[in-house]
Design a protein around this motif. Structure first.
Motif, short mmCIF file in Angstrom:
data_model
loop_
_atom_site.label_atom_id
_atom_site.label_comp_id
_atom_site.label_asym_id
_atom_site.label_seq_id
_atom_site.Cartn_x
_atom_site.Cartn_y
_atom_site.Cartn_z
N ALA A 110 -20.36 66.09 -81.39
CA ALA A 110 -19.24 66.74 -82.08
C ALA A 110 -19.69 67.94 -82.88
N ALA A 111 -20.87 67.87 -83.48
CA ALA A 111 -21.37 69.00 -84.26
C ALA A 111 -21.49 70.24 -83.40
N ASP A 112 -21.92 70.07 -82.17
CA ASP A 112 -22.02 71.19 -81.24
C ASP A 112 -20.64 71.60 -80.73
N GLN A 113 -19.80 70.63 -80.44
CA GLN A 113 -18.47 70.93 -79.92
C GLN A 113 -17.63 71.73 -80.90
N TYR A 114 -17.67 71.34 -82.18
CA TYR A 114 -16.82 71.99 -83.17
C TYR A 114 -17.52 73.12 -83.92
N LYS A 115 -18.78 73.38 -83.56
CA LYS A 115 -19.52 74.53 -84.10
C LYS A 115 -19.55 74.50 -85.62
N VAL A 116 -19.93 73.35 -86.18
CA VAL A 116 -20.02 73.22 -87.63
C VAL A 116 -21.47 73.01 -88.05
N VAL A 117 -21.75 73.32 -89.30
CA VAL A 117 -23.09 73.19 -89.86
C VAL A 117 -23.25 71.78 -90.39
N THR A 118 -24.31 71.11 -89.99
CA THR A 118 -24.50 69.71 -90.35
C THR A 118 -25.89 69.47 -90.94
N GLN A 119 -25.99 68.45 -91.76
CA GLN A 119 -27.27 68.06 -92.34
C GLN A 119 -27.19 66.58 -92.72
N MET A 120 -28.26 65.84 -92.41
CA MET A 120 -28.35 64.46 -92.88
C MET A 120 -29.16 64.42 -94.18
N GLY A 121 -28.85 63.44 -95.03
CA GLY A 121 -29.47 63.38 -96.35
C GLY A 121 -30.83 62.74 -96.38
N ASN A 122 -31.72 63.12 -95.51
CA ASN A 122 -33.13 62.70 -95.60
C ASN A 122 -33.95 63.89 -96.09
N GLN A 123 -33.98 64.03 -97.42
CA GLN A 123 -34.48 65.25 -98.03
C GLN A 123 -35.95 65.52 -97.74
N GLY A 124 -36.71 64.49 -97.39
CA GLY A 124 -38.11 64.72 -97.06
C GLY A 124 -38.30 65.66 -95.87
N SER A 125 -37.27 65.77 -95.03
CA SER A 125 -37.37 66.67 -93.88
C SER A 125 -37.46 68.13 -94.30
N SER A 126 -37.11 68.42 -95.55
CA SER A 126 -37.25 69.78 -96.07
C SER A 126 -38.56 69.98 -96.83
N GLY A 127 -39.37 68.94 -96.90
CA GLY A 127 -40.56 68.99 -97.72
C GLY A 127 -41.74 69.69 -97.08
N GLU A 128 -42.73 69.94 -97.92
CA GLU A 128 -43.95 70.60 -97.49
C GLU A 128 -44.80 69.69 -96.62
N GLY A 129 -44.82 68.39 -96.95
CA GLY A 129 -45.72 67.46 -96.28
C GLY A 129 -45.55 67.40 -94.79
N VAL A 130 -44.31 67.25 -94.32
CA VAL A 130 -44.09 67.11 -92.88
C VAL A 130 -44.47 68.38 -92.15
N ARG A 131 -44.30 69.53 -92.79
CA ARG A 131 -44.67 70.79 -92.15
C ARG A 131 -46.19 70.93 -92.01
N LYS A 132 -46.90 70.47 -93.03
CA LYS A 132 -48.36 70.45 -92.91
C LYS A 132 -48.80 69.55 -91.76
N MET A 133 -48.16 68.39 -91.64
CA MET A 133 -48.56 67.46 -90.60
C MET A 133 -48.28 68.04 -89.21
N VAL A 134 -47.17 68.75 -89.06
CA VAL A 134 -46.88 69.41 -87.78
C VAL A 134 -48.00 70.41 -87.45
N GLU A 135 -48.38 71.20 -88.43
CA GLU A 135 -49.41 72.22 -88.21
C GLU A 135 -50.77 71.58 -87.91
N TRP A 136 -51.11 70.52 -88.61
CA TRP A 136 -52.37 69.82 -88.34
C TRP A 136 -52.39 69.27 -86.92
#
Length: 486
Positions: free
Chosen positions: A156-182
């Motif tokens: 539905a998010a794609d069908q209705y072209k709306v901006v969506t976000q789930m409330g797992n704030q760690g996904s915006s954190g520095e840690g996960v980005r470092k782990m991706v790069e490592w």
């Protein structure tokens, strides 16, 4: 215009204004910053928001969105007046409702976006109604109660072209980005096994439904709180927190914590749908050598094993443990070093090494931890300003800019990411409920067999179906009480 004739996407007001400005070329407009002075934010650059579920964690969401400095709460909705009080007092101009359907019907023309922070069993119907009206949505974790709901919300998010976000704030954190790069730099080689664990639940699970009923408090609309769930008489101590341990409303320790803890390895490894699921659960004893059977309640502990197929690579084993169960300590971890953050954590094992983090992907380390100080890997991942504290602003900026904008592409947990993650989280719950599925024995109806135990559930992800144990499919999608639908 009838509701069903509403356009699939209403677009952002800023895009509309920009388009109008282009069409009226030749007219002179004074720049907005000149009109408003330093720090002025034009009305077209402010987000008009309605909040559903604004007490407890919902109150945090209201504060987080408002703290962006670019959002105004036009309406607030909660079935519990006392829990909502703090948010209502903080936003006295916002209209207050108890029924989200009434709020969206009446305020649809006055809002751009909606936050959904109700109990798990209400997320999908509330978010879907908002998206069908062309409203951007922020939905607390887990995205949904059922696998089917997660899939439908993602589409539905794609069908209705709306901006969506789930409330797992760690996904915006520095840690996960470092782990991706490592990981992308090859520091641990090819991942072969993942362990995720939590000390939750911290509410009752594995217990019988309370026999004692009571009159609901005057400040609570019990019928609206039940929402999509089957009707039951009000019982004390279910609200505001203990509903998490009951399948009609919550999703147990998995739903509460896995979207925070499983997200880092999902992002690091680019995982999709699991191929299979297995589980074991902790027993509850109600008498001497007598195991209790309480299928309405989530178990006190569980161990889930998901397997992911990967093209040209060895299958990945993905372990989830809750109720205090933890994996064996890695040999590379010193005897006095904390594994994860103590109660929760992640370990990713690879062909060349291992890495570890705590809840939300915080404090990532290579193992042995002494290796972490010598890392020199270029930053290739986008950093959200403010890290996990910038998670709300990450969504607000994307809502103002509109679907498909550069800000939209920088979202940390849009439904295109959060939906598949949530489906895998809820696959663990499907395995748990299949484990407890029982049938009377043919020769003794007072004794039972548990055909879902000791088997591997094979999952057809694209079609959302267990292919080798049909009773499990009843847990993919539930029936709603009359008056609620997707």
């Amino acid at each position: 215009m009838k509701k069903e004739e509403l356009p699939k996407a209403l677009g952002s007001r800023r895009n509309f204004i920009k388009a109008s400005a282009t069409a009226l070329a030749g007219f002179y407009f004074v720049p907005r910053h000149v009109l408003g002075g330093p720090g002025f934010i034009a009305p077209s650059d402010r987000l008009r928001v309605a909040g559903i579920g604004v007490g407890g964690m919902g109150g945090n969401d209201v504060r987080g969105v408002f703290a962006s400095g670019k959002a105004d709460f036009i309406a607030l909705c909660d079935v519990d007046d006392t829990r909502a009080k703090q948010s209502v007092e903080a936003h006295p101009k916002a209209k207050y409702y108890r029924d989200y359907r009434e709020m969206l019907d009446k305020e649809g023309d006055n809002i751009d976006a909606v936050t959904v922070s109700s109990p798990d069993h209400m997320h999908a119907v509330q978010a879907m109604m908002a998206m069908k009206m062309g409203k951007h949505v922020y939905v607390q974790k887990p995205l949904s109660h059922d696998i089917y709901e997660a899939r439908v919300l993602t589409e539905a998010a794609d069908q209705y072209k709306v901006v969506t976000q789930m409330g797992n704030q760690g996904s915006s954190g520095e840690g996960v980005r470092k782990m991706v790069e490592w990981y992308n730099a090859g520091l641990i080689g090819e991942a072969t096994r993942v362990y995720c664990w939590t000390d939750r639940p911290v509410w009752p699970q594995g217990i019988p439904w309370p026999e004692a009923t009571a009159t609901p408090p005057a400040d609570l609309d019990w019928d609206l709180w039940l929402g999509t769930a089957p009707y039951k008489e009000y019982v004390p101590n279910l609200i505001p927190f203990n509903w998490r341990g009951w399948w009609d409303y919550g999703t147990g320790a998995l739903g509460d914590m896995a979207c925070h803890i499983m997200e880092p390895p999902f992002r690091v490894l680019g995982l999709g749908y699991p191929e299979s699921a297995e589980c074991s659960v902790g027993s509850v004893y109600v008498g001497e050598f007598q195991r209790g059977y309480f299928p309405e309640s989530c178990p006190p502990s569980s161990h889930i094993t998901l397997r992911f197929k990967r093209d040209g690579k060895e299958d990945l084993q993905f372990h989830w443990m809750d109720g205090g169960i933890q994996p064996a300590r890695p040999e590379e971890l010193g005897p006095n070093e904390i594994m994860g953050d103590g109660g929760n954590g992640v370990i990713i094992e690879g062909t060349k090494g291992k890495m570890m983090c705590g809840t939300y992907g915080r404090d990532p380390k290579l193992l042995p931890t002494s290796l972490t100080t010598d890392i020199n890997v270029p930053e290739t991942e986008y950093r959200v300003p403010g890290g996990d504290r910038g998670h709300y602003n990450n969504w607000v900026e994307a809502c103002i800019a509109g679907y498909g904008s550069d800000a939209y592409k920088k979202l940390s947990s849009p439904f295109s990411v959060a939906g598949p993650l949530t489906e895998s989280v809820l696959m663990g719950n499907l395995a748990i409920r299949s484990y407890d599925y029982r049938v009377p024995q043919s020769n003794n109806p007072n004794r039972f067999d548990y055909p879902g135990r000791g088997i591997k559930l094979v999952w057809d992800g694209p079609n959302m179906k267990i292919t080798n144990f049909e009773p499990a499919n009843q847990f993919v999608k539930r029936e709603y009480r009359e008056g609620f639908s997707l």
